[in-house]
Design an enzyme around this catalytic site. Structure first.
Site, mmCIF file in Angstrom:
data_model
loop_
_atom_site.group_PDB
_atom_site.id
_atom_site.type_symbol
_atom_site.label_atom_id
_atom_site.label_comp_id
_atom_site.label_asym_id
_atom_site.label_seq_id
_atom_site.Cartn_x
_atom_site.Cartn_y
_atom_site.Cartn_z
ATOM 1 N N GLY A 12 70.429 20.634 5.255
ATOM 2 C CA GLY A 12 69.270 19.892 5.759
ATOM 3 C C GLY A 12 68.301 19.572 4.637
ATOM 4 O O GLY A 12 68.094 20.387 3.754
ATOM 5 N N ARG A 73 76.342 17.332 5.167
ATOM 6 C CA ARG A 73 77.102 18.526 5.540
ATOM 7 C C ARG A 73 78.556 18.120 5.321
ATOM 8 O O ARG A 73 79.018 17.134 5.858
ATOM 9 C CB ARG A 73 76.825 18.890 6.991
ATOM 10 C CG ARG A 73 75.323 19.099 7.210
ATOM 11 C CD ARG A 73 75.003 19.872 8.450
ATOM 12 N NE ARG A 73 73.591 19.728 8.781
ATOM 13 C CZ ARG A 73 72.624 20.582 8.419
ATOM 14 N NH1 ARG A 73 72.913 21.656 7.715
ATOM 15 N NH2 ARG A 73 71.387 20.375 8.761
ATOM 16 N N ASP A 104 71.199 28.396 3.386
ATOM 17 C CA ASP A 104 72.193 29.446 3.511
ATOM 18 C C ASP A 104 73.643 28.933 3.371
ATOM 19 O O ASP A 104 74.451 29.469 2.602
ATOM 20 C CB ASP A 104 71.948 30.038 4.915
ATOM 21 C CG ASP A 104 72.815 31.209 5.197
ATOM 22 O OD1 ASP A 104 72.849 32.106 4.352
ATOM 23 O OD2 ASP A 104 73.452 31.214 6.264
ATOM 24 N N THR A 127 65.091 24.693 2.010
ATOM 25 C CA THR A 127 65.228 24.545 3.461
ATOM 26 C C THR A 127 63.872 24.803 4.098
ATOM 27 O O THR A 127 63.138 25.685 3.646
ATOM 28 C CB THR A 127 66.290 25.499 4.050
ATOM 29 O OG1 THR A 127 66.169 25.511 5.483
ATOM 30 C CG2 THR A 127 66.129 26.930 3.554
ATOM 31 N N ASP A 129 63.446 26.125 6.863
ATOM 32 C CA ASP A 129 63.564 27.223 7.829
ATOM 33 C C ASP A 129 63.007 28.576 7.367
ATOM 34 O O ASP A 129 62.732 29.435 8.187
ATOM 35 C CB ASP A 129 65.037 27.430 8.221
ATOM 36 C CG ASP A 129 65.640 26.186 8.857
ATOM 37 O OD1 ASP A 129 64.864 25.360 9.368
ATOM 38 O OD2 ASP A 129 66.875 26.049 8.846
ATOM 39 N N ASP A 131 64.640 30.982 6.092
ATOM 40 C CA ASP A 131 65.544 31.945 6.726
ATOM 41 C C ASP A 131 66.350 32.776 5.727
ATOM 42 O O ASP A 131 67.372 33.347 6.070
ATOM 43 C CB ASP A 131 66.501 31.200 7.687
ATOM 44 C CG ASP A 131 67.300 30.119 6.989
ATOM 45 O OD1 ASP A 131 67.019 29.814 5.809
ATOM 46 O OD2 ASP A 131 68.204 29.561 7.617
ATOM 47 N N ARG A 173 66.057 26.662 13.149
ATOM 48 C CA ARG A 173 67.385 27.177 13.527
ATOM 49 C C ARG A 173 67.284 28.573 14.147
ATOM 50 O O ARG A 173 66.562 28.769 15.085
ATOM 51 C CB ARG A 173 68.319 27.145 12.320
ATOM 52 C CG ARG A 173 68.488 25.705 11.776
ATOM 53 C CD ARG A 173 69.897 25.326 11.637
ATOM 54 N NE ARG A 173 70.395 25.752 10.344
ATOM 55 C CZ ARG A 173 71.570 25.391 9.864
ATOM 56 N NH1 ARG A 173 72.380 24.609 10.552
ATOM 57 N NH2 ARG A 173 71.965 25.815 8.694
HETATM 58 P P1 ATP Z 1 69.819 24.160 6.278
HETATM 59 O O1 ATP Z 1 69.577 25.635 6.496
HETATM 60 O O2 ATP Z 1 68.586 23.466 5.841
HETATM 61 O O3 ATP Z 1 70.471 23.463 7.415
HETATM 62 P P2 ATP Z 1 72.248 24.736 4.842
HETATM 63 O O4 ATP Z 1 72.533 24.680 3.397
HETATM 64 O O5 ATP Z 1 72.272 26.101 5.470
HETATM 65 O O6 ATP Z 1 70.845 24.026 5.050
HETATM 66 P P3 ATP Z 1 74.746 24.012 6.118
HETATM 67 O O7 ATP Z 1 75.086 22.803 6.910
HETATM 68 O O8 ATP Z 1 74.923 25.337 6.744
HETATM 69 O O9 ATP Z 1 73.251 23.772 5.620
HETATM 70 O O10 ATP Z 1 75.644 23.993 4.777
HETATM 71 C C1 ATP Z 1 75.685 22.865 3.930
HETATM 72 C C2 ATP Z 1 77.066 22.660 3.371
HETATM 73 O O11 ATP Z 1 77.456 23.754 2.521
HETATM 74 C C3 ATP Z 1 78.192 22.560 4.382
HETATM 75 O O12 ATP Z 1 78.260 21.313 5.008
HETATM 76 C C4 ATP Z 1 79.401 22.806 3.467
HETATM 77 O O13 ATP Z 1 79.707 21.641 2.732
HETATM 78 C C5 ATP Z 1 78.886 23.879 2.529
HETATM 79 N N1 ATP Z 1 79.287 25.227 2.996
HETATM 80 C C6 ATP Z 1 78.744 25.946 4.004
HETATM 81 N N2 ATP Z 1 79.373 27.120 4.173
HETATM 82 C C7 ATP Z 1 80.371 27.165 3.263
HETATM 83 C C8 ATP Z 1 81.390 28.122 2.921
HETATM 84 N N3 ATP Z 1 81.501 29.287 3.568
HETATM 85 N N4 ATP Z 1 82.239 27.805 1.923
HETATM 86 C C9 ATP Z 1 82.126 26.644 1.251
HETATM 87 N N5 ATP Z 1 81.198 25.702 1.522
HETATM 88 C C10 ATP Z 1 80.320 25.945 2.503
#
Ligand code: ATP
Length: 321
Positions: A12, A73, A104, A127, A129, A131, A173
């Site tokens: 995000g 994503r 995360d 982020t 959040d 979190d 979230r």
């Molecule tokens: P936000 O908390 O703001 O939504 P975020 O980084 O947690 O941000 P996610 O959609 O959970 O957002 O993760 C972003 C991207 O990171 C995923 O779309 C994927 O490409 C990659 N990713 C997430 N988990 C994994 C994993 N276990 N292994 C490899 N890549 C990952």
């Protein structure tokens, strides 16, 4: 010394990501490194969309919300095939280290590149959040809460005139921090967060008490991870005679010009990330703890469970009546 690094924003978007991009690019150039901006998060690593960034590529973005590298994503990054493609893109371009700005999930991607493929990677927590347990604040959180406060200031005027109860939904979230900080600083009487099960009877009692004490309106902040504003307002309206209205702040809280606090974090996080890579240190995330910029092991950081600040919650209970 590392000569070529890559940079991406993922997950995000959050206000301050652009300011962090600027800090990374300018610090890297300061140290004589080449820096490549990878577009759309991990997708850009898989389909090889990146451009070399110069001093002037990051002009006029410190004050802008969103991310000029765009974000995505990327489900392919969850597969071994996708990860191998990402790694081969980095190798083909001779990119020796990577900075990942995201939450995360993005850190899990970074951890995977580091742990399974030996690519030195530094995570910057971007982020709204808030979190992530290892850092007191994530980039974008302060601006998002300030945006919520702007909205609530306006809601207060109309709610007061009509003597209503305003139920306001905020993001976060699974984390209640946006609701908690917005609640305390907006003067909301009640917050509803995923970390604490709510009890409608005691909420109604609290509202009644506040009215007996001379209040003419009430604000209830509901975190998206606990309930939707519409649903909560419906439940509340069924048990109170006061008029209830619901508002979902929605994506507005993800945009806008970053606050001073977020720009300051962006400058320091971006600078620290590149300094670590320059010294050949990878596999770390940067953060802030007790007002000090810190770095820690990425595997340890992603395994920490976020704790809710019950003390702040009690503070809200005491001062908002
Ligand atoms: P936000 O908390 O703001 O939504 P975020 O980084 O947690 O941000 P996610 O959609 O959970 O957002 O993760 C972003 C991207 O990171 C995923 O779309 C994927 O490409 C990659 N990713 C997430 N988990 C994994 C994993 N276990 N292994 C490899 N890549 C990952």
């Amino acid at each position: 010394m590392m000569k070529k690094i890559g940079l991406l924003t993922s997950g995000g978007d959050a206000p301050g990501m652009n300011a962090a991009i600027r800090a990374v690019v300018r610090t890297a150039i300061y140290f004589g490194m080449e820096v490549y901006g990878i577009e759309r998060g991990y997708s850009g690593l898989i389909d090889d969309t990146m451009t070399r960034m110069e001093m002037r590529s990051v002009s006029d973005i410190v004050q802008r919300g969103g991310t000029r590298l765009r974000t995505a994503r990327c489900l392919e990054m969850l597969t071994e095939e996708g990860q191998k493609t990402a790694v081969s893109t980095l190798e083909r371009h001779g990119i020796e280290g990577l900075v990942v700005i995201g939450g995360d999930g993005s850190f899990r991607g970074a951890k995977c590149l580091t742990e399974n493929y030996g690519i030195p990677t530094i995570g910057i927590p971007g982020t709204i959040d808030n979190d992530l347990e290892y850092t007191d604040y994530t980039l974008g959180f302060d601006t998002a809460v300030n945006t919520c406060l702007d909205v609530i200031n306006k809601l207060r005027d109309t709610m007061n005139s009509h003597e209503r109860i305003s139920v306001v939904e905020v993001m976060g979230r699974h984390c209640g921090d946006i609701a908690l900080y917005t609640g305390i600083t907006s003067g909301a009487e009640i917050i509803v967060v995923p970390e604490i099960t709510y009890d409608m009877d005691s909420i109604v009692k609290r509202i009644d008490l506040s009215r007996q004490n001379g209040k003419h309106s009430n604000i209830i902040i509901v975190a998206e991870g606990a309930c939707s504003a519409d649903e909560f307002a419906k439940q509340l309206q069924a048990v109170t005679s006061y008029s209830v209205r619901s508002t979902n702040i929605g994506h507005i809280q993800r945009g806008g010009s970053p606050s001073m606090a977020d720009r300051m974090l962006a400058a320091q996080f971006g600078n620290k990330a590149v300094r670590l890579l320059k010294d050949g240190i990878g596999n770390r995330v940067v953060g802030i703890r007790k007002n000090e910029i810190i770095d820690m092991d990425i595997i340890e950081a992603v395994s920490m469970k976020k704790r809710f600040n019950y003390e702040l919650y009690e503070t809200l209970q005491m001062i908002s009546m």
